[in-house]
Design a protein around this motif. Structure first.
Motif, short mmCIF file in Angstrom:
data_model
loop_
_atom_site.label_atom_id
_atom_site.label_comp_id
_atom_site.label_asym_id
_atom_site.label_seq_id
_atom_site.Cartn_x
_atom_site.Cartn_y
_atom_site.Cartn_z
N VAL A 110 81.38 92.81 54.20
CA VAL A 110 80.78 92.13 53.06
C VAL A 110 79.65 91.21 53.52
CG1 VAL A 110 81.21 90.47 51.19
CG2 VAL A 110 82.98 92.13 51.79
N GLY A 111 78.58 91.17 52.73
CA GLY A 111 77.50 90.21 52.97
C GLY A 111 77.15 89.51 51.68
N ALA A 112 76.86 88.20 51.78
CA ALA A 112 76.43 87.45 50.59
C ALA A 112 75.23 86.60 50.95
CB ALA A 112 77.56 86.56 50.07
N CYS A 113 74.34 86.46 49.97
CA CYS A 113 73.13 85.67 50.18
C CYS A 113 73.15 84.48 49.22
CB CYS A 113 71.91 86.55 49.92
SG CYS A 113 70.35 85.70 50.22
N TRP A 114 73.11 83.27 49.78
CA TRP A 114 73.13 82.07 48.95
C TRP A 114 71.86 81.26 49.22
CZ3 TRP A 114 73.49 76.67 48.98
CH2 TRP A 114 73.89 76.11 47.75
N GLN A 115 71.09 81.05 48.17
CA GLN A 115 69.80 80.34 48.28
C GLN A 115 68.98 80.84 49.46
OE1 GLN A 115 70.03 76.09 47.82
NE2 GLN A 115 70.93 76.29 45.78
N GLY A 116 68.92 82.17 49.58
CA GLY A 116 68.02 82.79 50.55
C GLY A 116 68.59 82.97 51.95
N TYR A 117 69.86 82.61 52.14
CA TYR A 117 70.46 82.75 53.48
C TYR A 117 71.74 83.58 53.43
CZ TYR A 117 66.95 79.76 55.34
OH TYR A 117 65.74 79.27 55.73
N HIS A 118 71.91 84.41 54.47
CA HIS A 118 72.97 85.41 54.46
C HIS A 118 74.18 85.02 55.31
CE1 HIS A 118 70.50 88.58 52.57
NE2 HIS A 118 69.50 88.02 53.21
N GLY A 119 75.33 85.53 54.87
CA GLY A 119 76.55 85.55 55.69
C GLY A 119 77.03 86.99 55.71
N ASP A 120 77.66 87.41 56.82
CA ASP A 120 78.05 88.80 56.99
C ASP A 120 79.35 88.81 57.80
OD1 ASP A 120 78.12 91.56 57.38
OD2 ASP A 120 76.26 91.65 58.57
N ALA A 121 80.38 89.44 57.29
CA ALA A 121 81.64 89.51 58.03
C ALA A 121 82.43 90.74 57.61
CB ALA A 121 82.48 88.24 57.80
N ALA A 122 83.36 91.12 58.46
CA ALA A 122 84.18 92.30 58.19
C ALA A 122 85.57 92.12 58.76
CB ALA A 122 83.53 93.54 58.82
N LEU A 123 86.50 92.84 58.20
CA LEU A 123 87.84 92.91 58.77
C LEU A 123 88.41 94.29 58.49
CD1 LEU A 123 89.84 92.74 56.13
CD2 LEU A 123 89.49 90.30 56.38
N THR A 124 89.46 94.62 59.24
CA THR A 124 90.14 95.89 59.03
C THR A 124 91.58 95.60 58.66
OG1 THR A 124 88.69 97.04 60.58
CG2 THR A 124 90.81 98.08 60.12
N VAL A 125 92.07 96.30 57.66
CA VAL A 125 93.43 96.06 57.20
C VAL A 125 94.23 97.37 57.23
CG1 VAL A 125 92.64 96.27 54.80
CG2 VAL A 125 94.80 95.16 55.26
N ALA A 126 95.48 97.25 57.67
CA ALA A 126 96.37 98.40 57.68
C ALA A 126 97.12 98.41 56.35
CB ALA A 126 97.36 98.30 58.84
N VAL A 127 97.04 99.51 55.62
CA VAL A 127 97.69 99.59 54.31
C VAL A 127 99.06 100.25 54.47
CG1 VAL A 127 97.54 100.49 51.96
CG2 VAL A 127 95.47 99.68 53.13
#
Ligand code: MG
Length: 267
Positions: A110-127
């Motif tokens: 997932v990535g989100a941009c707030w007031q022109g600046y980004h954050g980016d992170a991921a995880l893996t989940v076992a279902v």
């Protein structure tokens, strides 16, 4: 989400305090989305439903999805998230036809941009119940990210970040993906420098306060080779083995490291 190898080089942009504040805010939104999607990733749920939930949370926080419209080779990414299951490595496009099943290894980026600046992170989940090998792959990938973040200190070297990932992964008998990498991040989702998951033998970079990096080990249970699916986005392992992905956006600070997408790995 990360760039393909060999994108053009630009300078590394150091962030000022006000910029870091915005990136922290973006990172918190990304963390919240990952928590919500991790909880929602259950058998029967489609990856499109997870994507809609992500877009909703991002918008409700006054941010925009960083990945939507992101351009690679004149193609625009069509969703807010990348959801990559089992042998899919990264950049899986959410779909109404794709239902999560018990035993799936689901990577959520997932990535989100707030007031022109980004954050980016991921995880893996076992279902549900997954194979012991899948569980071990997930744990090794997660701890590779933790070990690499521990190498982020002012005056440190980027190659030591990469080496921490590669050594931990290969000691466990798995392999790191080479065709894709982590990246600098800030006012653009993808900035310099590239953050390889292996020691590339190329340019080393001295870490300095104000640098912001998205570190993202992509780990295959089998061979490191990947290939694109017919949709030209989704990357799969070439040998059909399982793959896992964890990512945080971090900042080099005066005296160490700050995880801007804090909690994205564990919660
Ligand atoms: Mg990324």
């Amino acid at each position: 989400m990360g760039p393909a190898k060999g994108r053009s080089r630009r300078g590394i942009r150091l962030k000022k305090r006000a910029e870091l504040k915005k990136m922290r805010r973006a990172g918190r939104i990304v963390h919240e989305v990952l928590c919500r999607l991790k909880a929602a990733a259950a058998p029967g749920v489609t990856t499109a439903e997870l994507d809609e939930l992500a877009a909703e949370v991002i918008q409700s926080r006054g941010a925009t999805p960083s990945f939507l419209g992101q351009q690679v080779n004149n193609r625009r990414y069509p969703a807010a998230t990348c959801i990559s299951i089992n042998d899919e490595v990264v950049h899986g496009i959410p779909s109404r036809k794709r239902r999560i099943r018990t035993g799936d290894l689901v990577s959520i980026d997932v990535g989100a941009c707030w007031q022109g600046y980004h954050g980016d992170a991921a995880l893996t989940v076992a279902v549900g119940e997954v194979l012991p090998e899948a569980k071990r792959l997930l744990e090794v990938t997660r701890s590779a990210l933790e070990r690499s973040i521990a190498k982020v200190v002012p005056g440190g070297w980027l190659n030591d970040v990469s080496r921490a990932i590669q050594e931990h992964v290969e000691a466990a008998g798995f392999s790191v993906v080479r065709a894709l990498s982590g990246h600098g991040i800030g006012a653009s989702l993808w900035e310099e420098p590239q953050v390889h998951n292996f020691v590339a033998g190329s340019r080393n970079v001295r870490l300095r306060a104000g640098m912001t990096l998205a570190i993202e080990p992509m780990v295959n249970a089998g061979h490191w080779e990947v290939r694109p699916s017919a949709d030209m986005w989704t990357m799969r392992t070439a040998d059909g083995s399982l793959s896992a992905h964890f990512e945080h956006t971090v900042a080099v600070t005066k005296d160490g490291v700050a995880i801007l997408t804090a909690g994205g790995v564990d919660e």
